[in-house]
Write a protein that holds these residues in place. Structure first.
Motif, PDB file in Angstrom:
ATOM      1  N   ARG A  88      53.191  61.763 -39.015  1.00 19.84           N
ATOM      2  CA  ARG A  88      52.630  62.953 -38.382  1.00 19.84           C
ATOM      3  C   ARG A  88      53.716  63.740 -37.665  1.00 19.84           C
ATOM      4  N   PRO A  89      53.623  65.056 -37.625  1.00 22.78           N
ATOM      5  CA  PRO A  89      52.462  65.873 -37.971  1.00 22.78           C
ATOM      6  C   PRO A  89      52.504  66.431 -39.398  1.00 22.78           C
ATOM      7  N   ARG A  90      53.256  65.796 -40.299  1.00 23.72           N
ATOM      8  CA  ARG A  90      53.391  66.338 -41.652  1.00 23.72           C
ATOM      9  C   ARG A  90      52.053  66.414 -42.381  1.00 23.72           C
ATOM     10  N   ASP A  91      51.862  67.557 -43.054  1.00 22.15           N
ATOM     11  CA  ASP A  91      50.762  67.698 -44.007  1.00 22.15           C
ATOM     12  C   ASP A  91      51.336  68.360 -45.256  1.00 22.15           C
ATOM     13  N   ALA A  92      50.498  68.744 -46.182  1.00 16.85           N
ATOM     14  CA  ALA A  92      50.983  69.264 -47.465  1.00 16.85           C
ATOM     15  C   ALA A  92      51.782  70.559 -47.329  1.00 16.85           C
ATOM     16  N   SER A  93      51.606  71.288 -46.227  1.00 22.13           N
ATOM     17  CA  SER A  93      52.286  72.577 -46.058  1.00 22.13           C
ATOM     18  C   SER A  93      53.556  72.491 -45.217  1.00 22.13           C
ATOM     19  N   THR A  94      53.868  71.328 -44.684  1.00 30.30           N
ATOM     20  CA  THR A  94      55.027  71.164 -43.817  1.00 30.30           C
ATOM     21  C   THR A  94      56.325  71.309 -44.609  1.00 30.30           C
ATOM     22  N   PRO A  95      57.328  72.034 -44.085  1.00 29.91           N
ATOM     23  CA  PRO A  95      58.589  72.207 -44.803  1.00 29.91           C
ATOM     24  C   PRO A  95      59.281  70.874 -45.090  1.00 29.91           C
ATOM     25  N   GLY A  96      59.947  70.818 -46.239  1.00 27.41           N
ATOM     26  CA  GLY A  96      60.725  69.648 -46.600  1.00 27.41           C
ATOM     27  C   GLY A  96      60.172  68.914 -47.804  1.00 27.41           C
ATOM     28  N   VAL A  97      60.896  68.961 -48.922  1.00 25.60           N
ATOM     29  CA  VAL A  97      60.503  68.245 -50.120  1.00 25.60           C
ATOM     30  C   VAL A  97      61.633  67.290 -50.498  1.00 25.60           C
ATOM     31  N   ILE A  98      61.305  66.095 -50.947  1.00 29.57           N
ATOM     32  CA  ILE A  98      62.305  65.086 -51.281  1.00 29.57           C
ATOM     33  C   ILE A  98      63.020  65.453 -52.573  1.00 29.57           C
ATOM     34  N   ILE A  99      64.373  65.490 -52.519  1.00 29.50           N
ATOM     35  CA  ILE A  99      65.149  65.830 -53.710  1.00 29.50           C
ATOM     36  C   ILE A  99      66.089  64.709 -54.148  1.00 29.50           C
ATOM     37  N   ALA A 100      66.239  63.664 -53.323  1.00 31.93           N
ATOM     38  CA  ALA A 100      67.192  62.609 -53.675  1.00 31.93           C
ATOM     39  C   ALA A 100      67.011  61.404 -52.759  1.00 31.93           C
ATOM     40  N   THR A 101      67.651  60.298 -53.135  1.00 36.23           N
ATOM     41  CA  THR A 101      67.775  59.139 -52.243  1.00 36.23           C
ATOM     42  C   THR A 101      69.249  58.987 -51.899  1.00 36.23           C
ATOM     43  N   ILE A 102      69.530  58.313 -50.785  1.00 43.44           N
ATOM     44  CA  ILE A 102      70.931  58.111 -50.396  1.00 43.44           C
ATOM     45  C   ILE A 102      71.238  56.646 -50.092  1.00 43.44           C
ATOM     46  N   ASP A 103      70.267  55.898 -49.538  1.00 46.44           N
ATOM     47  CA  ASP A 103      70.511  54.482 -49.268  1.00 46.44           C
ATOM     48  C   ASP A 103      69.203  53.734 -49.134  1.00 46.44           C
ATOM     49  N   GLN A 104      69.317  52.398 -49.150  1.00 45.33           N
ATOM     50  CA  GLN A 104      68.165  51.527 -48.956  1.00 45.33           C
ATOM     51  C   GLN A 104      68.526  50.440 -47.955  1.00 45.33           C
TER      52      GLN A 104
END
Length: 333
Positions: A88-104
């Motif tokens: 939270r407070p993320r919902d479907a309209s919140t800025p930011g889309v995943i484009i990659a991974t960097i570590d685990q």
């Protein structure tokens, strides 16, 4: 993950010989976590400069500040775990889309306890401390599920992860969900009988659950997709460098995090693993299809909704954009 290490305000910026257009600059905020060191090393080695890109990386551990900056359009990129991305407070309209991974995380997150706690099931009704919405809580939640329990069966106490050692000195605290280096430091310094790491992300069963992702603001990504292709190229070049020359990588990364090269090497060999391009691409899947990251996203989403860390059920295919990764693979490093 986390986020560990000293929270020192460090601005990573390149001084270029010629002016840089706004479209060729990445502004980002991310936690003080060694998993994100490839960004710093890519700058130090001139990888971004060679790609005609300027990267301005400021440390920010407070998630609320990052989300506010995203909403204002003050930053273009954020890096967090999948679980933290969903919070939270993320919902479907919140800025930011995943484009990659960097570590685990491969051992950097876990639960510490003493001999009085032989397994997670024995924590029922006891006090367990943890910082809100950190990955170790997910590990705890998953282990509790195996025993037919929920987080609600515990007496949860909110703490700052940096205080792990001090809190663990209190015998009334049965266990702590935390991360490195605080996890190991607390166990080593403890006088409690049988102080130990009860469970951790080193367990193969949890591989991939704690994955750090790179997100981009959708409007800027749409306007300047090539900028993000170059950004990812620089990062994966630095990850390749970490594999080829880990000592030099540690030397370059250490000053950015207030650590010694030896401390960096210790973390990189026992707590986290960077995701090189081929692995990251497989995780995201090809355009029009899904990958392992989509499965991880859905698994973690259920956990976050159950434990109250998230309010909105997000759809993996709407939160993961694998088009940029595909272009990086196509063009190569």
């Amino acid at each position: 993950m986390k986020r560990l290490l000293q929270s020192t305000a460090v601005v990573v910026a390149l001084s270029l010989a010629s002016p840089v257009l706004a479209a060729d600059k990445i502004r980002m905020l991310a936690p003080t976590w060694l998993g994100f060191a490839p960004v710093h090393v890519a700058t130090d080695l001139g990888y971004f400069k060679a790609l005609d890109l300027e990267v301005d990386y400021k440390f920010e551990d407070d998630r609320a500040n990052v989300m506010a900056a995203y909403a204002r359009g003050d930053i273009d990129v954020d890096m967090r775990t999948v679980g933290e991305h969903q919070g939270r407070p993320r919902d479907a309209s919140t800025p930011g889309v995943i484009i990659a991974t960097i570590d685990q995380s491969v051992g950097g997150d876990g639960i510490i306890a003493d001999d009085a706690v032989p397994n997670v099931a024995s924590l029922k009704g006891k006090t367990v401390a943890a910082e809100p919405n950190i990955p170790a809580r997910l590990l705890l939640q998953m282990e509790l599920k195996k025993a037919g329990l929920k987080l609600g069966d515990l007496n949860l106490k909110d703490i700052a992860s940096a205080d792990t050692a001090a809190v663990f000195a209190d015998a009334s605290i049965a266990a702590i969900a935390t991360y490195e280096p605080f996890m190991s430091q607390a166990v080593k310094a403890s006088s409690r009988k049988g102080a130990k790491v009860l469970i951790s992300s080193a367990d193969p069963a949890y591989r991939g659950i704690i994955t750090d992702v790179i997100t981009a603001r959708q409007d800027d990504l749409k306007a300047h997709p090539d900028k993000y292709v170059r950004f990812l190229k620089g990062i994966y070049q630095a990850i390749d460098f970490a594999k080829k020359d880990p000592k030099k990588f540690a030397e370059l990364a250490a000053p950015h995090f207030g650590m010694t090269p030896a401390e960096v090497e210790e973390v990189l060999t026992g707590s986290l693993a960077y995701t090189p391009l081929a692995e990251a691409a497989a995780y995201l899947g090809k355009p029009g299809a899904t990958g392992k990251l989509h499965e991880v996203f859905d698994t973690v989403m259920v956990l976050n909704l159950e434990n109250g860390a998230a309010d909105t059920k997000l759809v993996a295919t709407q939160q993961i954009d694998n088009s940029v990764m595909a272009k990086v693979v196509e063009g190569g490093l």
